[in-house]
Design a protein around this motif. Structure first.
Motif, mmCIF file in Angstrom:
data_model
loop_
_atom_site.group_PDB
_atom_site.id
_atom_site.type_symbol
_atom_site.label_atom_id
_atom_site.label_comp_id
_atom_site.label_asym_id
_atom_site.label_seq_id
_atom_site.Cartn_x
_atom_site.Cartn_y
_atom_site.Cartn_z
ATOM 1 N N ASP A 88 -4.655 -55.136 -26.268
ATOM 2 C CA ASP A 88 -5.952 -54.537 -26.577
ATOM 3 C C ASP A 88 -6.852 -54.689 -25.357
ATOM 4 N N GLN A 89 -6.984 -53.613 -24.578
ATOM 5 C CA GLN A 89 -7.702 -53.707 -23.314
ATOM 6 C C GLN A 89 -9.211 -53.755 -23.487
ATOM 7 N N THR A 90 -9.698 -53.468 -24.684
ATOM 8 C CA THR A 90 -11.138 -53.576 -24.916
ATOM 9 C C THR A 90 -11.575 -55.033 -24.991
ATOM 10 N N LYS A 91 -10.630 -55.964 -25.187
ATOM 11 C CA LYS A 91 -10.966 -57.387 -25.312
ATOM 12 C C LYS A 91 -10.860 -58.133 -23.980
ATOM 13 N N LEU A 92 -10.241 -57.502 -22.983
ATOM 14 C CA LEU A 92 -10.057 -58.160 -21.689
ATOM 15 C C LEU A 92 -11.380 -58.152 -20.911
ATOM 16 N N PRO A 93 -11.608 -59.151 -20.043
ATOM 17 C CA PRO A 93 -10.700 -60.223 -19.655
ATOM 18 C C PRO A 93 -10.860 -61.512 -20.462
ATOM 19 N N ASN A 94 -11.774 -61.523 -21.425
ATOM 20 C CA ASN A 94 -12.089 -62.773 -22.115
ATOM 21 C C ASN A 94 -11.095 -63.154 -23.200
ATOM 22 N N ALA B 266 -6.185 -46.314 -31.229
ATOM 23 C CA ALA B 266 -5.958 -47.135 -30.036
ATOM 24 C C ALA B 266 -6.087 -46.311 -28.764
ATOM 25 N N ILE B 267 -5.617 -45.063 -28.796
ATOM 26 C CA ILE B 267 -5.732 -44.186 -27.638
ATOM 27 C C ILE B 267 -7.182 -43.742 -27.451
ATOM 28 N N TYR B 268 -7.822 -43.311 -28.516
ATOM 29 C CA TYR B 268 -9.193 -42.820 -28.424
ATOM 30 C C TYR B 268 -10.167 -43.921 -28.026
ATOM 31 N N LEU B 269 -9.980 -45.118 -28.590
ATOM 32 C CA LEU B 269 -10.908 -46.224 -28.346
ATOM 33 C C LEU B 269 -10.582 -46.996 -27.070
ATOM 34 N N LEU B 270 -9.577 -46.527 -26.321
ATOM 35 C CA LEU B 270 -9.204 -47.121 -25.028
ATOM 36 C C LEU B 270 -8.602 -48.513 -25.165
ATOM 37 N N GLN B 271 -8.060 -48.825 -26.348
ATOM 38 C CA GLN B 271 -7.304 -50.067 -26.474
ATOM 39 C C GLN B 271 -6.033 -49.973 -25.639
ATOM 40 N N VAL B 272 -5.467 -48.797 -25.565
ATOM 41 C CA VAL B 272 -4.443 -48.469 -24.572
ATOM 42 C C VAL B 272 -5.003 -47.310 -23.774
ATOM 43 N N ARG B 273 -4.925 -47.395 -22.440
ATOM 44 C CA ARG B 273 -5.572 -46.398 -21.604
ATOM 45 C C ARG B 273 -4.842 -46.314 -20.262
ATOM 46 N N GLY B 274 -5.205 -45.299 -19.493
ATOM 47 C CA GLY B 274 -4.468 -44.996 -18.274
ATOM 48 C C GLY B 274 -3.446 -43.918 -18.600
ATOM 49 N N ALA B 275 -3.432 -42.831 -17.815
ATOM 50 C CA ALA B 275 -2.604 -41.685 -18.162
ATOM 51 C C ALA B 275 -1.130 -42.046 -18.397
ATOM 52 N N PRO B 276 -0.465 -42.797 -17.488
ATOM 53 C CA PRO B 276 0.943 -43.111 -17.739
ATOM 54 C C PRO B 276 1.153 -43.950 -18.999
ATOM 55 N N ALA B 277 0.300 -44.951 -19.213
ATOM 56 C CA ALA B 277 0.456 -45.800 -20.403
ATOM 57 C C ALA B 277 0.220 -45.003 -21.681
ATOM 58 N N ILE B 278 -0.734 -44.067 -21.635
ATOM 59 C CA ILE B 278 -0.970 -43.207 -22.793
ATOM 60 C C ILE B 278 0.270 -42.366 -23.078
ATOM 61 N N ILE C 161 -9.119 -52.258 1.226
ATOM 62 C CA ILE C 161 -8.780 -51.117 0.369
ATOM 63 C C ILE C 161 -9.730 -51.092 -0.817
ATOM 64 N N LEU C 162 -10.304 -49.925 -1.062
ATOM 65 C CA LEU C 162 -11.219 -49.747 -2.189
ATOM 66 C C LEU C 162 -10.506 -48.992 -3.303
ATOM 67 N N THR C 163 -10.732 -49.423 -4.540
ATOM 68 C CA THR C 163 -10.190 -48.702 -5.689
ATOM 69 C C THR C 163 -11.258 -48.579 -6.767
ATOM 70 N N HIS C 164 -11.025 -47.684 -7.704
ATOM 71 C CA HIS C 164 -12.006 -47.363 -8.742
ATOM 72 C C HIS C 164 -11.303 -47.361 -10.088
ATOM 73 N N CYS C 165 -12.022 -47.777 -11.116
ATOM 74 C CA CYS C 165 -11.494 -47.834 -12.480
ATOM 75 C C CYS C 165 -10.268 -48.757 -12.514
ATOM 76 N N ASN C 166 -9.309 -48.447 -13.371
ATOM 77 C CA ASN C 166 -8.077 -49.229 -13.417
ATOM 78 C C ASN C 166 -6.884 -48.295 -13.406
ATOM 79 N N ALA C 167 -6.218 -48.238 -12.274
ATOM 80 C CA ALA C 167 -4.956 -47.521 -12.152
ATOM 81 C C ALA C 167 -3.883 -48.542 -11.829
ATOM 82 N N GLY C 168 -3.953 -49.672 -12.546
ATOM 83 C CA GLY C 168 -3.058 -50.790 -12.303
ATOM 84 C C GLY C 168 -1.970 -50.899 -13.346
ATOM 85 N N GLN C 169 -1.351 -52.069 -13.393
ATOM 86 C CA GLN C 169 -0.278 -52.269 -14.364
ATOM 87 C C GLN C 169 -0.780 -52.055 -15.789
ATOM 88 N N LEU C 170 -2.027 -52.378 -16.045
ATOM 89 C CA LEU C 170 -2.575 -52.196 -17.385
ATOM 90 C C LEU C 170 -2.696 -50.724 -17.772
#
Length: 351
Positions: free
Chosen positions: A22-28, A44-56, A158-167
């Motif tokens: 549940d990514q809405t609860k991270l990082p705490n 979960a998809i709409y509320l961004l509990q799972v997010r990122g195009a590949p993970a979706i 290196i600068l990055t924006h949003c989260n295009a990481g493992q999550l």
């Protein structure tokens, strides 16, 4: 356990559950959700509990498989009818992330190809296809990381924006893949991570996973990036994207376009990391990409003890902006590094 020891998206077939962080609860708070119903998966998809195009995309594959698994019939025509309903329902959760519709189409193609066979056989083939989507995501991200790493040198900022990481993927991420692979090879990058208003995916997610992996990462407010560029601390910008049009225009989390403009001004390469599955040939330009509008409360209330804007004030809250192709130095896909003229290179990788 480290956050990277968990799968962002997984299938528990024995429990008929989609398992996500549940990514809405991270990082705490690290909370693992077991989703059983289509409504739970849609939410979960709409509320961004799972997010990122590949993970979706991976979640959609497993989610619609679970829908198919629950269709109790031997009548293939009825099975297909109910499957299409479930697929269309999941597809309505987030319109901009093309991987959602891409994965669901792959699963639907399996059902269509199975006409004349048994429902049981179709369900097994759907499971195999969903697993293939996830494995391809892992392989794709690693390849993007290898190609991206060839464009930078040890010690770079290196600068990055949003989260295009493992999550946002099954492993490695897209924009972060060069960072992870470089870290293993002793590149000692200095990573700068926009907090990414209004949902703070950079502050909450990217900085969390990168710091957990031992990378040198600094969080900054979105409006501070140009100042860092002017000081010479940024040698490259890597971002992910949710959809690439046929001409190379790229839709990514809101705030990406200003970074591309600033990078162009300061002569800094701006790279979009895009699995080929995010390229939408039906969108001729970025103007054809539907931009999701999010609730006003995300801007005015979400992170505050008290409301931080006047009551009833109008709020503009698009989830994405579109970066024009002319601002993009290169689009890094698993099939190669694409450069202008993008229309020709994008056509070529699909031949």
């Amino acid at each position: 356990m480290n956050i990277l020891d968990y799968d962002t998206v997984a299938l528990d077939d024995s429990d008929s559950a989609l398992v996500i962080i549940d990514q809405t609860k991270l990082p705490n708070q690290l909370e693992i959700l077991h989703l059983h119903t289509q409504k739970e998966i849609w939410d979960a998809i709409y509320l961004l509990q799972v997010r990122g195009a590949p993970a979706i995309g991976v979640a959609a594959g497993y989610g619609v498989y679970l829908a198919a698994k629950g269709i109790d019939t031997e009548d293939y025509a009825f099975f297909e009818q109910e499957f299409v309903k479930a697929s269309d329902y999941l597809n309505s959760s987030r319109p901009t992330a093309v991987n959602l519709s891409w994965a669901l189409k792959r699963m639907k193609d399996v059902v269509i190809a199975g006409r004349g066979g048994s429902v049981a056989d179709a369900k097994q083939k759907l499971l195999a296809e969903a697993k293939a989507i996830q494995q391809e995501d892992i392989d794709t991200c690693r390849r993007i990381g290898e190609l991206g790493l060839s464009l930078v040198k040890p010690g770079d900022g290196i600068l990055t924006h949003c989260n295009a990481g493992q999550l946002a993927t099954s492993r490695y991420g897209t924009a972060t893949a060069p960072m992870y692979l470089g870290h293993k090879q002793g590149y000692h990058f200095k990573i700068y991570c926009d907090e990414t208003r209004p949902l703070l995916q950079g502050a909450r997610l990217t900085s969390y996973e990168l710091s957990s992996a031992g990378l040198d990462v600094t969080v900054l407010c979105d409006g501070m990036a140009a100042s860092l560029m002017k000081q010479g601390k940024i040698q490259a910008v890597f971002t992910g994207c949710d959809r690439v049009a046929a001409n190379g225009d790229a839709a990514n989390k809101i705030g990406t376009m200003p970074l591309a403009i600033a990078a162009k001004y300061f002569g800094i390469p701006f790279y979009i990391c895009a699995p080929s599955s995010t390229i939408d040939m039906s969108s001729k330009t970025g103007r054809d990409i539907k931009i999701e509008q999010r609730p006003a409360e995300e801007v005015t209330e979400m992170w505050y003890k008290e409301r931080m804007a006047p009551k009833d004030v109008k709020v503009f809250n698009p989830a994405f902006d579109v970066t024009d192709a002319e601002l993009i130095t290169a689009i890094i896909t698993e099939k190669g590094i694409l450069r202008a003229p993008y229309t020709e290179f994008i056509k070529a990788i699909f031949k």
